[in-house]
Design a protein around this motif. Structure first.
Motif, PDB file in Angstrom:
ATOM      1  N   GLY A  39      57.520  38.466  43.251  1.00 34.10           N
ATOM      2  CA  GLY A  39      58.165  39.150  42.135  1.00 34.10           C
ATOM      3  C   GLY A  39      59.638  39.363  42.386  1.00 34.10           C
ATOM      4  O   GLY A  39      60.363  38.443  42.773  1.00 34.10           O
ATOM      5  N   GLU A  40      60.080  40.598  42.219  1.00 31.69           N
ATOM      6  CA  GLU A  40      61.499  40.898  42.387  1.00 31.69           C
ATOM      7  C   GLU A  40      61.974  40.791  43.832  1.00 31.69           C
ATOM      8  O   GLU A  40      63.175  40.838  44.107  1.00 31.69           O
ATOM      9  N   TYR A  41      61.033  40.639  44.787  1.00 31.18           N
ATOM     10  CA  TYR A  41      61.390  40.488  46.198  1.00 31.18           C
ATOM     11  C   TYR A  41      61.583  39.021  46.588  1.00 31.18           C
ATOM     12  O   TYR A  41      61.646  38.697  47.780  1.00 31.18           O
ATOM     13  N   LEU A  42      61.671  38.140  45.617  1.00 27.82           N
ATOM     14  CA  LEU A  42      61.728  36.697  45.896  1.00 27.82           C
ATOM     15  C   LEU A  42      62.844  36.326  46.859  1.00 27.82           C
ATOM     16  O   LEU A  42      62.636  35.574  47.815  1.00 27.82           O
ATOM     17  N   LEU A  43      64.062  36.828  46.612  1.00 27.80           N
ATOM     18  CA  LEU A  43      65.190  36.446  47.471  1.00 27.80           C
ATOM     19  C   LEU A  43      64.999  36.938  48.904  1.00 27.80           C
ATOM     20  O   LEU A  43      65.408  36.272  49.858  1.00 27.80           O
ATOM     21  N   VAL A 161      71.154  21.543  40.698  1.00 23.91           N
ATOM     22  CA  VAL A 161      72.465  21.988  40.186  1.00 23.91           C
ATOM     23  C   VAL A 161      72.398  22.183  38.674  1.00 23.91           C
ATOM     24  O   VAL A 161      72.916  23.165  38.130  1.00 23.91           O
ATOM     25  N   VAL A 162      71.745  21.262  37.974  1.00 23.18           N
ATOM     26  CA  VAL A 162      71.595  21.381  36.516  1.00 23.18           C
ATOM     27  C   VAL A 162      70.802  22.637  36.173  1.00 23.18           C
ATOM     28  O   VAL A 162      71.169  23.404  35.274  1.00 23.18           O
ATOM     29  N   PHE A 163      69.711  22.882  36.894  1.00 19.96           N
ATOM     30  CA  PHE A 163      68.876  24.063  36.654  1.00 19.96           C
ATOM     31  C   PHE A 163      69.682  25.345  36.850  1.00 19.96           C
ATOM     32  O   PHE A 163      69.628  26.269  36.018  1.00 19.96           O
ATOM     33  N   ALA A 164      70.448  25.404  37.943  1.00 18.74           N
ATOM     34  CA  ALA A 164      71.261  26.592  38.213  1.00 18.74           C
ATOM     35  C   ALA A 164      72.360  26.761  37.173  1.00 18.74           C
ATOM     36  O   ALA A 164      72.689  27.889  36.773  1.00 18.74           O
ATOM     37  N   THR A 165      72.936  25.662  36.725  1.00 18.09           N
ATOM     38  CA  THR A 165      73.993  25.729  35.711  1.00 18.09           C
ATOM     39  C   THR A 165      73.461  26.307  34.402  1.00 18.09           C
ATOM     40  O   THR A 165      74.131  27.114  33.743  1.00 18.09           O
ATOM     41  N   ILE A 233      68.288  29.763  47.784  1.00 16.15           N
ATOM     42  CA  ILE A 233      68.791  31.037  47.262  1.00 16.15           C
ATOM     43  C   ILE A 233      69.302  30.854  45.839  1.00 16.15           C
ATOM     44  O   ILE A 233      69.066  31.695  44.956  1.00 16.15           O
ATOM     45  N   ILE A 234      69.984  29.749  45.590  1.00 10.89           N
ATOM     46  CA  ILE A 234      70.486  29.468  44.239  1.00 10.89           C
ATOM     47  C   ILE A 234      69.328  29.303  43.257  1.00 10.89           C
ATOM     48  O   ILE A 234      69.341  29.855  42.148  1.00 10.89           O
ATOM     49  N   VAL A 235      68.289  28.568  43.661  1.00 11.27           N
ATOM     50  CA  VAL A 235      67.131  28.363  42.786  1.00 11.27           C
ATOM     51  C   VAL A 235      66.405  29.687  42.552  1.00 11.27           C
ATOM     52  O   VAL A 235      66.007  30.003  41.418  1.00 11.27           O
ATOM     53  N   GLY A 236      66.226  30.486  43.614  1.00 12.31           N
ATOM     54  CA  GLY A 236      65.572  31.786  43.463  1.00 12.31           C
ATOM     55  C   GLY A 236      66.329  32.696  42.524  1.00 12.31           C
ATOM     56  O   GLY A 236      65.736  33.357  41.658  1.00 12.31           O
TER      57      GLY A 236
END
Length: 391
Positions: A39-43, A161-165, A233-236
């Motif tokens: 959940g919110e603890y993903l990172l 990168v596309v997903f994060a953008t 980290i970016i995907v999370g």
């Protein structure tokens, strides 16, 4: 008949092997599975897994530098501990990484199946067909797979990168991501995420084929982990920004489903399929090398140690690896296969850290506390993940 594999992989090739073994299932499946648990603890789960992977990666690099042969911790267990440790590590590696490859193949099949409305039986058939096709490619020899590895890694990163953008460009605030989780859940999720970092092990298991192993293996492992941690980290963060954890709770690990209205959804799907195919390719290479090493010692049938005349491939070991992966894909599912991989690979790396503690002082370039802490974290994640899964 060649007796050893040819050293034809440099630093850049080793780095591509590491990234190609990690990014697909890790970024396009494991983060979604971990999001449903943490959940919110993903990172936090990603960071705990990253620290554990770094410590274990340094122990692997220490061992691969001191004893650069194919087989990974199977060989290190024999060399620095005892035969039972080596055999146990070899068996755990084959189970863990075959399960990871089966997960990746099944995930590719589910990605494709969602687009074409395939039945569950057809999804299994697609997964086995993918494993077969990539097995045939591996048998052409490692040199011929390097260019494909590079292409797969590039496409995987581009899709992320596309997903994060898309997440960054979101103007509306995300919906509430999920119900609050127990803090225990972060350790369960970290165990699932840890598997998504362990592709660096392919670098160590292929020590016999890497040039200047004492220099290139440690550099490739550390660089791979740094790049992958940043990407995860970016995907999370993107998943949290898109409010998508609730969707993952519905047994849906496909991050592309978080952006259904984006014109770029197709590209994320394509990148996921391509990247996870790359994971299967690299795991076929890595696991077959451990099977090869176990065949050489007689811990598996010696016929599995047979190499091709050119010394660029190990046909018998590769076919045996395909059979194990195909069976797991046929009789398991994405979540069950990934969980099996998580628990077995943590025990495997516990043995890795024990072996690293036995490296002599003159060959050591990391302090012993790195391996001690790595061992503690591996044991803790196994125990805490089991506790959390029963709550």
């Amino acid at each position: 008949m060649a007796k050893t594999l040819i050293r034809n992989v440099g630093l850049s090739g080793a780095l591509v092997i590491g990234l190609g073994s990690i990014l697909g299932t890790g970024a396009y499946v494991s983060v979604g599975l971990s999001a449903a648990v943490a959940g919110e603890y993903l990172l936090w789960a990603i960071l705990i897994a990253a620290v554990t992977a770094l410590l274990n990666g340094l122990s692997s690099a220490q061992l691969a530098s001191a004893h650069p042969v194919s087989g990974g911790t199977y060989e290190y267990g024999y060399q620095f501990l005892n035969p039972l440790s080596g055999i146990t590590a070899g068996a755990l590696f084959i189970i863990a990484k075959s399960a990871s490859a089966a997960t990746a193949a099944l995930a590719v099949a589910w990605y494709v199946g969602q687009q074409f409305g395939l039945s569950a039986v057809m999804v299994k058939a697609v997964a086995v067909a993918l494993l077969l096709a990539l097995t045939l490619f591996v048998l052409l020899g490692l040199r011929r797979t390097h260019w494909l590895n590079t292409l797969l890694v590039a496409i995987s990163i581009f899709g992320l990168v596309v997903f994060a953008t898309i997440a960054i460009q979101q103007t509306e605030p995300a919906a509430h991501v999920s119900q609050s989780r127990s803090p225990w859940s972060v350790f369960h999720a970290a165990a699932l995420m840890f598997v998504a970092f362990t592709g660096y092990g392919r670098i160590a298991t292929m020590g016999e084929e890497i040039t200047e192993p004492r220099r290139n293996i440690p550099r490739a492992i550390v660089t791979t982990l740094a790049v992958v941690t940043a990407l995860y980290i970016i995907v999370g963060w993107s998943i949290l920004s898109l409010g998508g954890i609730t969707a993952f709770e519905q047994n849906n690990f496909n991050i592309a489903n978080l952006v259904p209205e984006s014109p770029w959804q197709w590209l994320i799907i394509l990148a996921g399929v391509v990247a996870m195919s790359g994971v299967v390719l690299n795991l076929l290479l890595g696991v077959s090398r451990v099977v090869l090493a176990m065949g050489r010692r007689g811990d598996l049938p010696r016929g599995l140690a047979t190499l091709s005349a050119s010394g660029h491939s190990a046909p018998a070991a590769t076919w045996a690896t395909f059979v194990v992966m195909a069976l797991i894909a046929l009789f398991g599912g994405v979540e069950s296969a990934w969980t099996l991989s998580a628990l077995t690979v943590l025990i495997y790396y516990g043995i890795t850290n024990l072996a690293a503690l036995k490296v002599s002082t003159e060959k050591r370039f990391i302090p012993k506390w790195v391996s001690v802490l790595g061992l503690i974290l591996c044991c803790a994640l196994v125990i805490l993940a089991l506790v959390a899964s029963t709550r």
